[in-house]
Design a protein around this motif. Structure first.
Motif, PDB file in Angstrom:
ATOM      1  N   THR A 121       0.852  -1.190   0.000  1.00 26.13           N
ATOM      2  CA  THR A 121       0.000   0.000   0.000  1.00 26.13           C
ATOM      3  C   THR A 121       0.889   1.241   0.000  1.00 26.13           C
ATOM      4  O   THR A 121       2.102   1.155   0.250  1.00 26.13           O
ATOM      5  N   ALA A 122       0.281   2.391  -0.237  1.00 27.26           N
ATOM      6  CA  ALA A 122       1.033   3.646  -0.186  1.00 27.26           C
ATOM      7  C   ALA A 122       1.665   3.821   1.186  1.00 27.26           C
ATOM      8  O   ALA A 122       2.830   4.223   1.296  1.00 27.26           O
ATOM      9  N   GLU A 123       0.914   3.494   2.224  1.00 24.79           N
ATOM     10  CA  GLU A 123       1.430   3.642   3.585  1.00 24.79           C
ATOM     11  C   GLU A 123       2.644   2.742   3.817  1.00 24.79           C
ATOM     12  O   GLU A 123       3.606   3.144   4.471  1.00 24.79           O
ATOM     13  N   GLN A 124       2.604   1.545   3.283  1.00 24.43           N
ATOM     14  CA  GLN A 124       3.749   0.636   3.427  1.00 24.43           C
ATOM     15  C   GLN A 124       4.944   1.151   2.641  1.00 24.43           C
ATOM     16  O   GLN A 124       6.075   1.113   3.133  1.00 24.43           O
ATOM     17  N   GLU A 159       5.697   4.138   2.007  1.00 26.19           N
ATOM     18  CA  GLU A 159       6.228   5.323   2.676  1.00 26.19           C
ATOM     19  C   GLU A 159       7.157   4.972   3.840  1.00 26.19           C
ATOM     20  O   GLU A 159       7.879   5.848   4.327  1.00 26.19           O
ATOM     21  N   THR A 160       7.184   3.732   4.266  1.00 26.62           N
ATOM     22  CA  THR A 160       8.116   3.333   5.321  1.00 26.62           C
ATOM     23  C   THR A 160       9.518   3.101   4.770  1.00 26.62           C
ATOM     24  O   THR A 160      10.466   2.965   5.546  1.00 26.62           O
ATOM     25  N   GLY A 197       8.206   9.280   0.263  1.00 28.98           N
ATOM     26  CA  GLY A 197       7.110  10.000   0.902  1.00 28.98           C
ATOM     27  C   GLY A 197       5.832   9.754   0.129  1.00 28.98           C
ATOM     28  O   GLY A 197       5.792   8.926  -0.779  1.00 28.98           O
ATOM     29  N   PRO A 198       4.791  10.497   0.453  1.00 24.48           N
ATOM     30  CA  PRO A 198       3.496  10.278  -0.199  1.00 24.48           C
ATOM     31  C   PRO A 198       3.515  10.445  -1.718  1.00 24.48           C
ATOM     32  O   PRO A 198       2.877   9.674  -2.431  1.00 24.48           O
ATOM     33  N   ALA A 256       5.507   7.497  -3.309  1.00 24.63           N
ATOM     34  CA  ALA A 256       4.714   6.275  -3.154  1.00 24.63           C
ATOM     35  C   ALA A 256       3.603   6.244  -4.206  1.00 24.63           C
ATOM     36  O   ALA A 256       3.346   5.202  -4.820  1.00 24.63           O
ATOM     37  N   GLN A 257       2.970   7.385  -4.445  1.00 17.28           N
ATOM     38  CA  GLN A 257       1.912   7.434  -5.459  1.00 17.28           C
ATOM     39  C   GLN A 257       2.474   7.217  -6.855  1.00 17.28           C
ATOM     40  O   GLN A 257       1.854   6.552  -7.683  1.00 17.28           O
TER      41      GLN A 257
END
Length: 61
Positions: free
Chosen positions: A7-10, A12-13, A18-19, A22-23
């Protein structure tokens, strides 16, 4: 971490991701039916040599 399922959140780790980046990775994945190779990260807008070198050992297609 799998580039094809994260996912985007994953994403970003990961270091330097960053966001926005990731996108870009998710957009590339959608437009190209997924990543077949980690080296395809080099085709993602915003990933240069240094960032690729940091990410390569941490991800898989």
């Amino acid at each position: 971490m799998s580039l094809n399922t994260a996912t985007a959140e994953q994403l970003e780790t990961l270091p330097g991701v960053g966001p926005v980046l990731a996108q870009h990775m998710i957009d590339y994945r959608a437009e190209n039916n997924g990543f077949r190779s980690v080296h395809e990260l080099r085709q993602v807008h915003g990933i240069g040599d240094r960032r690729f070198a940091e990410l390569q050992p941490l991800v898989r297609p």
